[in-house]
Design an enzyme around this catalytic site. Structure first.
Site, PDB file in Angstrom:
ATOM      1  N   ASP A  18      42.138  36.876  40.088  1.00  0.00           N
ATOM      2  CA  ASP A  18      41.449  37.509  41.211  1.00  0.00           C
ATOM      3  C   ASP A  18      42.133  38.821  41.613  1.00  0.00           C
ATOM      4  OD1 ASP A  18      39.517  37.755  43.147  1.00  0.00           O
ATOM      5  OD2 ASP A  18      40.397  36.282  44.521  1.00  0.00           O
ATOM      6  N   HIS A  27      38.144  45.792  36.602  1.00  0.00           N
ATOM      7  CA  HIS A  27      37.816  44.721  35.655  1.00  0.00           C
ATOM      8  C   HIS A  27      38.361  45.042  34.267  1.00  0.00           C
ATOM      9  CE1 HIS A  27      35.636  42.548  38.599  1.00  0.00           C
ATOM     10  NE2 HIS A  27      34.660  43.421  38.730  1.00  0.00           N
ATOM     11  N   LEU A  45      47.401  27.146  20.558  1.00  0.00           N
ATOM     12  CA  LEU A  45      47.048  27.150  21.984  1.00  0.00           C
ATOM     13  C   LEU A  45      45.557  26.887  22.179  1.00  0.00           C
ATOM     14  CD1 LEU A  45      47.798  27.968  25.009  1.00  0.00           C
ATOM     15  CD2 LEU A  45      46.969  30.250  24.366  1.00  0.00           C
TER      16      LEU A  45
HETATM   17  C1  IPE Z   1      37.144  33.440  41.800  1.00  0.00           C
HETATM   18  O1  IPE Z   1      37.249  34.709  42.349  1.00  0.00           O
HETATM   19  C2  IPE Z   1      36.403  33.509  40.511  1.00  0.00           C
HETATM   20  C3  IPE Z   1      37.061  34.230  39.424  1.00  0.00           C
HETATM   21  C4  IPE Z   1      38.268  34.727  39.457  1.00  0.00           C
HETATM   22  C5  IPE Z   1      36.284  34.368  38.216  1.00  0.00           C
HETATM   23  P1  IPE Z   1      36.212  35.232  43.436  1.00  0.00           P
HETATM   24  O2  IPE Z   1      36.661  36.579  43.859  1.00  0.00           O
HETATM   25  O3  IPE Z   1      34.828  35.097  42.944  1.00  0.00           O
HETATM   26  O4  IPE Z   1      36.429  34.155  44.604  1.00  0.00           O
HETATM   27  P2  IPE Z   1      36.103  34.229  46.165  1.00  0.00           P
HETATM   28  O5  IPE Z   1      34.690  34.698  46.284  1.00  0.00           O
HETATM   29  O6  IPE Z   1      37.062  35.209  46.753  1.00  0.00           O
HETATM   30  O7  IPE Z   1      36.331  32.849  46.662  1.00  0.00           O
HETATM   31  C1  IPE Z   2      38.222  38.878  39.869  1.00  0.00           C
HETATM   32  O1  IPE Z   2      38.343  40.027  40.617  1.00  0.00           O
HETATM   33  C2  IPE Z   2      37.197  39.011  38.757  1.00  0.00           C
HETATM   34  C3  IPE Z   2      35.973  38.233  38.967  1.00  0.00           C
HETATM   35  C4  IPE Z   2      35.750  37.414  39.958  1.00  0.00           C
HETATM   36  C5  IPE Z   2      34.928  38.373  37.952  1.00  0.00           C
HETATM   37  P1  IPE Z   2      37.360  40.358  41.812  1.00  0.00           P
HETATM   38  O2  IPE Z   2      36.218  41.151  41.300  1.00  0.00           O
HETATM   39  O3  IPE Z   2      36.993  39.118  42.556  1.00  0.00           O
HETATM   40  O4  IPE Z   2      38.288  41.281  42.715  1.00  0.00           O
HETATM   41  P2  IPE Z   2      38.344  41.328  44.297  1.00  0.00           P
HETATM   42  O5  IPE Z   2      38.538  39.923  44.785  1.00  0.00           O
HETATM   43  O6  IPE Z   2      37.044  41.915  44.767  1.00  0.00           O
HETATM   44  O7  IPE Z   2      39.512  42.205  44.593  1.00  0.00           O
HETATM   45 MG    MG Z   3      37.766  38.151  44.164  1.00  0.00          MG
END
Ligand code: IPE
Ligand code: IPE
Ligand code: MG
Length: 244
Positions: free
Chosen positions: A27, A44, A138
């Site tokens: 995240d 990303h 793995l």
């Molecule tokens: C969790 O992250 C899902 C992934 C890392 C793929 P999100 O950014 O979607 O989670 P929330 O919305 O903060 O809970």
């Molecule tokens: C995690 O990073 C990637 C996915 C959930 C696909 P985020 O896109 O959730 O990044 P933040 O939480 O907005 O910083």
């Molecule tokens: Mg996120």
């Protein structure tokens, strides 16, 4: 190349205190980009760049299973433009990395329902799964359109069908066998980057006794050194599993 005990010790690690199964909620890509005045898509992309070292280290340290949360069943709520970026990065990742993963004997398993993804994404991930299916290194689970509630519901339905067909009442082992992670050990270490204190519908059954490691570091900054720090923190935990 697999690390021997001396090499592991140089990282401050010991083989007997390594987790068998590590899971990571990757995240903070968006916030990483925002902090640099970049587009979320750049976050990303930078996040994808982190995968190689992490997978490599897990493989070399002979961790058995690594499960990465790449796209949740709730992430469909994002704008179409962001979804398109994520899909093209997935295709690019699997196309570019598959040779090296295969050479390292990594076995890829997709957990989640990929039927909703565009055809080119489905093809890329299915090819990766098929090509690495016989590998004994793995086990790399990539969670795509994954939600733990949906996984448990899917397992429950499967068990209902077996019962209706004359099977026995299911026990814990039968439920585990009906999950995407069938045959794999439970999660020992759950890592979440970017400081959020929640599970976001990830592996609810499998994390029952996992140790949590939450770091404020955004995923694109989660380097090999950060990973090693998480493994060291795990080794220092006293796990009791309900005992004394
Ligand atoms: C969790 O992250 C899902 C992934 C890392 C793929 P999100 O950014 O979607 O989670 P929330 O919305 O903060 O809970
Ligand atoms: C995690 O990073 C990637 C996915 C959930 C696909 P985020 O896109 O959730 O990044 P933040 O939480 O907005 O910083
Ligand atoms: Mg996120």
């Amino acid at each position: 190349m697999k690390y021997n005990d001396t090499q592991l010790r140089e990282f401050g690690l010991a083989r007997e205190s390594l987790p068998r199964h590590v899971a990571a909620i990757m995240d903070g890509n968006g916030r990483w980009a925002k902090a640099r005045g970049l587009l979320r898509s750049a976050g990303h992309r930078a996040g994808t760049e982190r995968l190689r070292d992490l997978i490599r280290f897990s493989s070399d340290a002979e961790i058995e299973v690594l499960t990465l949360y790449a796209f949740s069943s709730e992430n469909w709520a994002r704008p179409q433009a962001e979804l398109s970026v994520l899909f093209s990065l997935l295709v690019e990742y699997f196309t570019k990395e598959i040779d090296e993963l295969h050479a390292e004997h990594v076995r890829i398993r997709i957990i989640g329902d990929v039927s909703r993804f565009p055809a080119n994404v489905r093809r890329a991930v299915t090819d990766a799964e098929n090509r690495t299916a016989e590998n004994a290194g793995l086990q790399l689970n990539i969670a795509l359109n994954y939600g733990a509630r949906a996984e448990l519901l899917r397992a429950a339905r499967h068990l209902c069908e077996e019962y209706a067909a004359g099977g026995p009442l299911p026990d814990e082992a039968a439920l585990e066998d009906a999950l995407y992670t069938a045959g794999q050990p439970p999660v020992d270490l759950l890592i979440r980057t970017s400081g959020e204190l929640r599970v976001s519908n990830f592996l609810l059954w499998q994390i029952a006794y996992a140790e949590f490691y939450i770091t404020s570091v955004y995923w694109p900054d989660f380097t090999r050194e950060e990973y090693i720090a998480a493994l060291r923190a795990f080794a220092a935990r006293g796990r009791r599993f309900g005992g004394l």
